[in-house]
Write an enzyme that holds these catalytic residues in place. Structure first.
Site, PDB file in Angstrom:
ATOM      1  N   ARG A 183     -13.061   1.095  11.810  1.00 42.73           N
ATOM      2  CA  ARG A 183     -14.508   1.243  12.018  1.00 42.73           C
ATOM      3  C   ARG A 183     -15.019   0.020  12.781  1.00 42.73           C
ATOM      4  O   ARG A 183     -15.303  -1.017  12.172  1.00 42.73           O
ATOM      5  CB  ARG A 183     -15.228   1.361  10.672  1.00 42.73           C
ATOM      6  CG  ARG A 183     -14.835   2.586   9.875  1.00 42.73           C
ATOM      7  CD  ARG A 183     -15.512   2.574   8.510  1.00 42.73           C
ATOM      8  NE  ARG A 183     -15.186   3.753   7.721  1.00 42.73           N
ATOM      9  CZ  ARG A 183     -15.618   3.962   6.488  1.00 42.73           C
ATOM     10  NH1 ARG A 183     -16.394   3.047   5.891  1.00 42.73           N
ATOM     11  NH2 ARG A 183     -15.297   5.057   5.837  1.00 42.73           N
TER      12      ARG A 183
ATOM     13  N   ARG B 110     -13.293 -11.888  15.073  1.00 43.47           N
ATOM     14  CA  ARG B 110     -14.409 -12.651  15.642  1.00 43.47           C
ATOM     15  C   ARG B 110     -14.536 -14.028  14.990  1.00 43.47           C
ATOM     16  O   ARG B 110     -14.918 -15.006  15.641  1.00 43.47           O
ATOM     17  CB  ARG B 110     -15.704 -11.853  15.498  1.00 43.47           C
ATOM     18  CG  ARG B 110     -15.767 -10.640  16.417  1.00 43.47           C
ATOM     19  CD  ARG B 110     -16.897  -9.699  16.052  1.00 43.47           C
ATOM     20  NE  ARG B 110     -18.172 -10.389  16.032  1.00 43.47           N
ATOM     21  CZ  ARG B 110     -19.274  -9.896  15.461  1.00 43.47           C
ATOM     22  NH1 ARG B 110     -19.245  -8.714  14.851  1.00 43.47           N
ATOM     23  NH2 ARG B 110     -20.404 -10.574  15.498  1.00 43.47           N
TER      24      ARG B 110
ATOM     25  N   TYR C 253      -5.934  -5.866  18.634  1.00 39.15           N
ATOM     26  CA  TYR C 253      -7.251  -6.196  19.190  1.00 39.15           C
ATOM     27  C   TYR C 253      -7.087  -7.222  20.308  1.00 39.15           C
ATOM     28  O   TYR C 253      -6.198  -8.075  20.262  1.00 39.15           O
ATOM     29  CB  TYR C 253      -8.166  -6.790  18.118  1.00 39.15           C
ATOM     30  CG  TYR C 253      -8.743  -5.783  17.151  1.00 39.15           C
ATOM     31  CD1 TYR C 253      -9.963  -5.156  17.408  1.00 39.15           C
ATOM     32  CD2 TYR C 253      -8.079  -5.470  15.967  1.00 39.15           C
ATOM     33  CE1 TYR C 253     -10.497  -4.236  16.513  1.00 39.15           C
ATOM     34  CE2 TYR C 253      -8.604  -4.554  15.066  1.00 39.15           C
ATOM     35  CZ  TYR C 253      -9.819  -3.939  15.348  1.00 39.15           C
ATOM     36  OH  TYR C 253     -10.338  -3.038  14.460  1.00 39.15           O
TER      37      TYR C 253
ATOM     38  N   ASP D 260     -17.512  -2.440  14.787  1.00 39.51           N
ATOM     39  CA  ASP D 260     -18.919  -2.794  14.587  1.00 39.51           C
ATOM     40  C   ASP D 260     -19.756  -2.486  15.820  1.00 39.51           C
ATOM     41  O   ASP D 260     -19.230  -2.164  16.896  1.00 39.51           O
ATOM     42  CB  ASP D 260     -19.043  -4.293  14.271  1.00 39.51           C
ATOM     43  CG  ASP D 260     -18.530  -4.644  12.888  1.00 39.51           C
ATOM     44  OD1 ASP D 260     -18.477  -3.750  12.028  1.00 39.51           O
ATOM     45  OD2 ASP D 260     -18.183  -5.823  12.675  1.00 39.51           O
TER      46      ASP D 260
END
Length: 259
Positions: free
Chosen positions: A53, A205, A114, A55
């Site tokens: 999921r 992040r 990622y 953001d």
């Protein structure tokens, strides 16, 4: 009901994230609306499940979801029909594949990948606006690689996860963190490639924001190890903004999509 896996690319800029929300646009909502034009179950509220999921503002080049449909579609025709109905949303079905009933986009995945794109230059970005995080100070690649090395392997990543994270445990294994430097006009782009079975909320992040402080010279590389050992969110560096983050791939065995 036949089950299909969908390989999905999207620009996360106009969305409030992947997950469907009643009052805000979402990637999941856009795809389910397209499926509702093709399948009676989705017209009545059926849902898809995704590998992750993302953001608000986060992009994807390799998101995976699965859907149970009433009709046994030819996979190519299904992807073409979905892309037609997804217009003009910045979402594309790159591939569709018929999979077994035991395939689950989230629970069958054995790794997620990622990439975070960080641009260091004085002049504003133009073509990549909304798709990279820009800083104005130069960054030291070797220092960031030295800091990143402390994060590889099995650790308690409490320092690097959001206080809103719903994961049962902060313990994760980071299998890879590779940083490459690319020359761009009057600056440098740094790409952070991370791979793990799963990630905590805001983990990538948080890591990149911390490593940027190392690259800028504000933190010595050893402080990353100290922050990790602290198991305290307050010890983390700044959490970087979402627009530089991309979900680039999800690993399955066997892989559901051809070549």
């Amino acid at each position: 009901m036949p089950r299909f896996a969908l390989l999905i690319e999207y620009d996360g800029t106009p969305f409030a994230g992947w997950q469907a929300q009643a009052d805000q646009p979402s990637v999941q909502g856009a795809i389910e609306a397209a499926l509702a034009r093709l399948d009676p179950g989705f017209a009545q509220g059926a849902r898809i499940a995704a590998a992750g999921r993302t953001d608000a503002g986060v992009h994807a080049t390799g998101q995976v979801a699965h859907a149970d449909l009433a009709r046994d579609w030819d996979p190519f025709r299904l992807s073409e029909a979905l892309n037609w109905h997804l217009k003009p949303a910045p979402v594309a079905i790159l591939s569709a594949a018929r999979v077994g009933d035991d395939f689950h986009a989230r629970f069958s995945a054995h790794e997620r990948r990622y990439t975070f794109r960080l641009v260091a230059r004085r002049a504003p970005v133009t073509h990549d606006r909304g798709r990279v995080w820009q800083v104005q100070n130069p960054l030291d690649l070797d220092a960031m690689r030295a800091g990143a090395a402390h994060l590889l392997g099995l650790h308690d990543f409490t320092t690097f996860r959001s206080t809103m994270c719903q994961s049962n445990s902060p313990v994760k294994t980071l299998d890879q963190i590779r940083i490459e430097e690319i020359a761009i006009p009057q600056g440098r782009e740094f790409r952070f490639h991370l791979r793990a079975r799963s990630f905590l909320h805001n983990q990538v992040r948080s890591i990149v924001g911390t490593l940027e402080r190392v690259g800028a010279g504000s933190w010595p590389p050893c402080r990353v190890a100290q922050a990790l050992a602290a198991r305290d969110r307050a010890a983390c560096g700044p959490v970087c903004p979402p627009q530089g983050l991309y979900l680039t791939g999800v690993g399955y065995d066997p892989a559901p999509f051809p070549g």
